[in-house]
Write an enzyme that holds these catalytic residues in place. Structure first.
Site: not given
Length: 294
Positions: A72, A146-147, A176, A188-190
């Site tokens: 990805d 993505n972000d 953070d 993904a990270y979210s």
């Protein structure tokens, strides 16, 4: 359905498996009389290929379709580079999860062949632009599929920042950082930070706090057309960073302003006709596929 004749190919670097798949893909496309153009870095992995070579940016101007071989992350990089050209992208998975690169190398020729014969579905995904200013002067810019993430970089200190949405003050927060994710990035990270899974067709953005100092700070879903503004607190001892898709960073300083908006161009993703978002979630996230009979 569009006719694809000029096919651009991009591969992830430094992977033996990717090289194997690139060779198979090259052989198949050449044998089927397609015009194949290799991205310049990808071409270095295939010595003696005998094909036309182009920069990644130029692929969007001379190709009808670009096939990305990798994970990805490889497709994210191609999407950011090629979004403006509106070139459709097809992903062959040589990574881990493969939410975006959904063709398996095991049946490469069959699946790619069907797409090239017109058996495919297309969807559009929007991207985000992030502008960082300091004393009203631009200091950095990035694009993300993505972000966009505000984070402390190598420091372990919390960041203090103010959040505004469409000019309205929302809150001041110490945490953070903050993840601003598209529906594409919601898996993904979210997701790792406790954000919701969003269907790719949604015109929405989710804001996910990262380890906030107050337990009442929860993810917020807002309209995709919203302007999101983050103001880094003047009293921060940390010099945070803004990351786009985890692949590029912009160094920030106390007092900097980050504005995040929807990019005017969308990417075009090509999938096999049996592509299904929920089936992908079941496979990639380990959801149960049936209930055992009692």
């Amino acid at each position: 359905m569009e006719q694809f004749r000029n096919i651009g190919v991009i591969g992830r670097m430094n992977s033996v498996k990717v090289v194997e798949t690139l060779r198979r893909l090259r052989t198949y496309l050449v044998n089927e009389n397609y015009q194949v153009i290799l991205e310049s870095d990808t071409a270095t992995m295939l010595p003696g290929h005998g094909l036309q070579v182009s920069s990644k940016k130029l692929l969007g101007e001379i190709c009808d379709l670009v096939i990305v071989v990798g994970g990805d992350g490889s497709l994210l990089g191609a999407a950011r580079e090629l979004a403006k050209s509106k070139i459709p992208l097809l992903g062959v998975n040589r990574g881990r999860l493969g939410f975006l690169t959904d063709i398996s190398p095991d049946d490469l020729e069959e699946r790619v062949g069907r797409v090239l014969q017109g058996e495919y579905m297309e969807e559009h995904r929007f991207l985000l632009d992030a502008h960082v200013t300091r004393n009203e002067n631009p200091v950095g810019f990035g694009t993300a599929l993505n972000d966009v993430v505000l984070h402390p970089g190598k420091s372990t200190r919390m960041i203090g920042f103010d959040l505004y949405i469409d000019g309205h003050f929302v809150y001041s927060q110490r945490s953070d950082g903050l993840i601003v994710s598209t529906p594409t990035g919601s898996t993904a990270y979210s997701l790792s930070a406790g954000g919701p899974i969003m269907h790719p067709k949604l015109d929405a953005v989710v804001l996910v706090p990262m380890f906030p100092h107050t337990l009442s700070s929860r993810p917020i879903v807002v309209d995709g057309k919203s302007e999101i503004k983050l103001v880094v607190g003047e009293d921060n001892e940390t010099y945070p960073q803004v990351s786009c898709d985890g692949q590029m960073d912009i160094a920030c300083a106390p007092g900097d302003v980050i504005r995040i908006t929807k990019k005017p161009f969308k990417i075009r993703l090509i999938h096999p006709t049996d592509h299904n978002f929920y089936a992908t979630c079941r496979e990639k996230l380990g959801w149960a596929s049936n209930i055992a009979a009692s």
